[in-house]
Scaffold this active site. Structure first.
Site, PDB file in Angstrom:
ATOM      1  CG  HIS A   1      -7.550 -10.145  -5.740  1.00  0.00           C
ATOM      2  ND1 HIS A   1      -8.775  -9.564  -5.943  1.00  0.00           N
ATOM      3  CD2 HIS A   1      -7.124  -9.708  -4.526  1.00  0.00           C
ATOM      4  CE1 HIS A   1      -9.066  -8.800  -4.894  1.00  0.00           C
ATOM      5  NE2 HIS A   1      -8.081  -8.873  -4.023  1.00  0.00           N
TER       6      HIS A   1
ATOM      7  CE  LYS B   1      -3.667  -2.663   0.933  1.00  0.00           C
ATOM      8  NZ  LYS B   1      -4.793  -2.870   0.033  1.00  0.00           N
TER       9      LYS B   1
END
EC number: 4.1.1.39
Length: 470
Positions: free
Chosen positions: A285, A166
């Site tokens: 994902h 992130k």
């Protein structure tokens, strides 16, 4: 009378067959059907069977040129849903001849295709599928599976640790690689591209791949452990996706990643075949899954998407956390976690499993717990998911007050403490907080993490819950 009789006739006359005995080779589906007012459940169930197999809205002359009895889907059982006035579970059996071998795409085009827009139904949800072994054997499945992955990584007896880098968008490739290095050096097994990271103006894919590979090799050399970074190969075209996977292989990294629902099953299966042929692990994902699976009365349950992924191919898949920020009830989550990992799963309605499923020789998929989890969750995660899992802490690593590497250290210490306590026979559910506190006494990094996140919880009831018992 001889000849063709034109006109519209009720679906249930042809497609509702309660006396039918299912075959071992049939694909079985459990649909949650909400008919429009005035439509009887038999007609609604038969309509689902018809519209997802051989039927159309009127009788057609060409029906006479084939054997409908051989090819039609059949609604063979209907049961009301406890606690719901107008919902029914309709069971449909499909002959295997209706489906192309080795194609999840074709299977879904039939079973969850046009029928979901059908006017006679207010809502429709596919709850579960029983895939016959004869059909499973036409799929390669996961590129490698759980045991091969452990052998490649030389890591045994504990869950694996990951971290999503992130901020998910906006970092340059160099800074991104730096964050990867710090996390891996601190003790994580994997770092991960966020699912949104493909090849944007601020960080093109090739630059990211190079800097991440450099970070990985540097961390490996310093720690003596095998490390991985999920390089997201998802792209706008299949050709571009394969180009990225080929480059990852040339760099010698162990794992690539794909967004299988936005990328599509055709692309995913191609990538899975490439990964097996070239020794790459494949992390999957599930971005977009909640669009399909979150509403209780319409769409498709995630356990079906999970089964489809095991057929199409992937070595890891995100599967909810039970304790973090994203949707997932414990019994339901564990139901499809077992579907992903085990060779054989018994029917168990208390966990939402409608059919017994035999995976024959298809390798298992490692479930990934990710989303709003931190060190205080570690005992619960270790207890819920067991060893064959990846626990992924994005903010729970990078949000550490001392930086990325100490954040990674805190997670690794917490995990090792939980595994040690479990192996000594301690009860992680009851003693979890005490185990973490004990470990934090000799790990300042863990102590700092414990202090930051001591009050954080995401307490909302799950939307998708099990039906009450009858």
């Amino acid at each position: 009378s001889v000849g063709f009789k034109a006109g519209v006739k009720e679906y249930k006359l042809t497609y509702y067959t309660p006396e039918y005995e299912t075959k071992d080779t049939d694909i079985l589906a459990a649909f949650r059907v909400t008919p429009q007012p005035g439509v009887p459940p038999e007609e609604a169930g038969a309509a689902v069977a018809a519209e997802s197999s051989t039927g159309t809205w009127t009788t057609v002359w060409t029906d006479g040129l084939t054997s409908l009895d051989r090819y039609k889907g059949r609604c063979y059982h209907i049961e009301p849903v406890p606690g719901e006035a107008d919902q029914y579970i309709c069971y449909v059996a499909y002959p295997l001849d209706l489906f192309e071998e080795g194609s999840v795409t074709n299977m879904f085009t039939s079973i969850v295709g046009n029928v979901f827009g059908f006017k006679a139904l207010r809502a429709l949800r596919l709850e579960d599928l029983r895939i016959p072994t004869a059909y499973i054997k036409t799929f390669q499945g996961p590129p490698h599976g759980i045991q091969v992955e452990r052998d490649k990584l030389n890591k045994y007896g504990r869950p694996l640790l990951g971290c999503t880098i992130k901020p998910k968008l906006g970092l340059s490739a160099k800074n991104y690689g730096r964050a990867v290095y710090e996390c891996l050096r601190g003790g994580l097994d994997f770092t991960k591209d966020d699912e949104n990271v493909n090849s944007q103006p601020f960080m093109r894919w090739r630059d990211r791949f190079l800097f991440c590979a450099e970070a990985l090799y540097k961390a490996q050399a310093e720690t003596g452990e095998i490390k991985g970074h999920y390089l997201n190969a998802t792209a706008g075209t299949c050709e571009e996706m394969m180009k990225r996977a080929v480059f990852a292989r040339e760099l010698g990294v162990p794992i690539v990643m794909h967004d299988y629902l936005t990328g599509g099953f055709t692309a995913n299966t191609s990538l899975a075949h490439y990964c097996r042929d070239n020794g790459l692990l494949l992390h999957i994902h599930r971005a977009m899954h909640a669009v399909i699976d979150r509403q209780k009365n319409h769409g498709m349950h995630f356990r079906v998407l999970a089964k489809a992924l095991r057929m199409s191919g992937g070595d890891h898949i995100h599967a909810g956390t039970v304790v973090g920020k994203l949707e997932g009830e414990r019994d339901i989550t564990l139901g499809f976690v077992d579907l992903l990992r085990d060779d054989f799963i018994e029917k168990d309605r208390s966990r939402g499993i409608y059919f017994t499923q035999d995976w024959v020789s298809l390798p298992g998929v490692i479930p990934v717990a990710s989303g709003g989890i931190h060190v205080w969750h570690m005992p619960a995660l270790t207890e819920i998911f067991g060893d064959d899992s990846v626990l992924q802490f994005g903010g729970g690593t990078l949000g550490h007050p001392w930086g990325n590497a100490p954040g990674a250290v805190a997670n690794r210490v917490a995990l090792e403490a939980c595994v040690k306590a479990r192996n000594e026979g301690r009860d992680l559910a009851a003693e979890g907080n005490a185990i973490i506190r004990e470990a934090s006494k000799w790990s300042p990094q863990l102590a700092a993490a414990c202090e930051v996140w001591k009050e954080i919880k995401f307490e909302f009831k799950a939307v998708d819950t099990l039906d009450p018992e009858k």
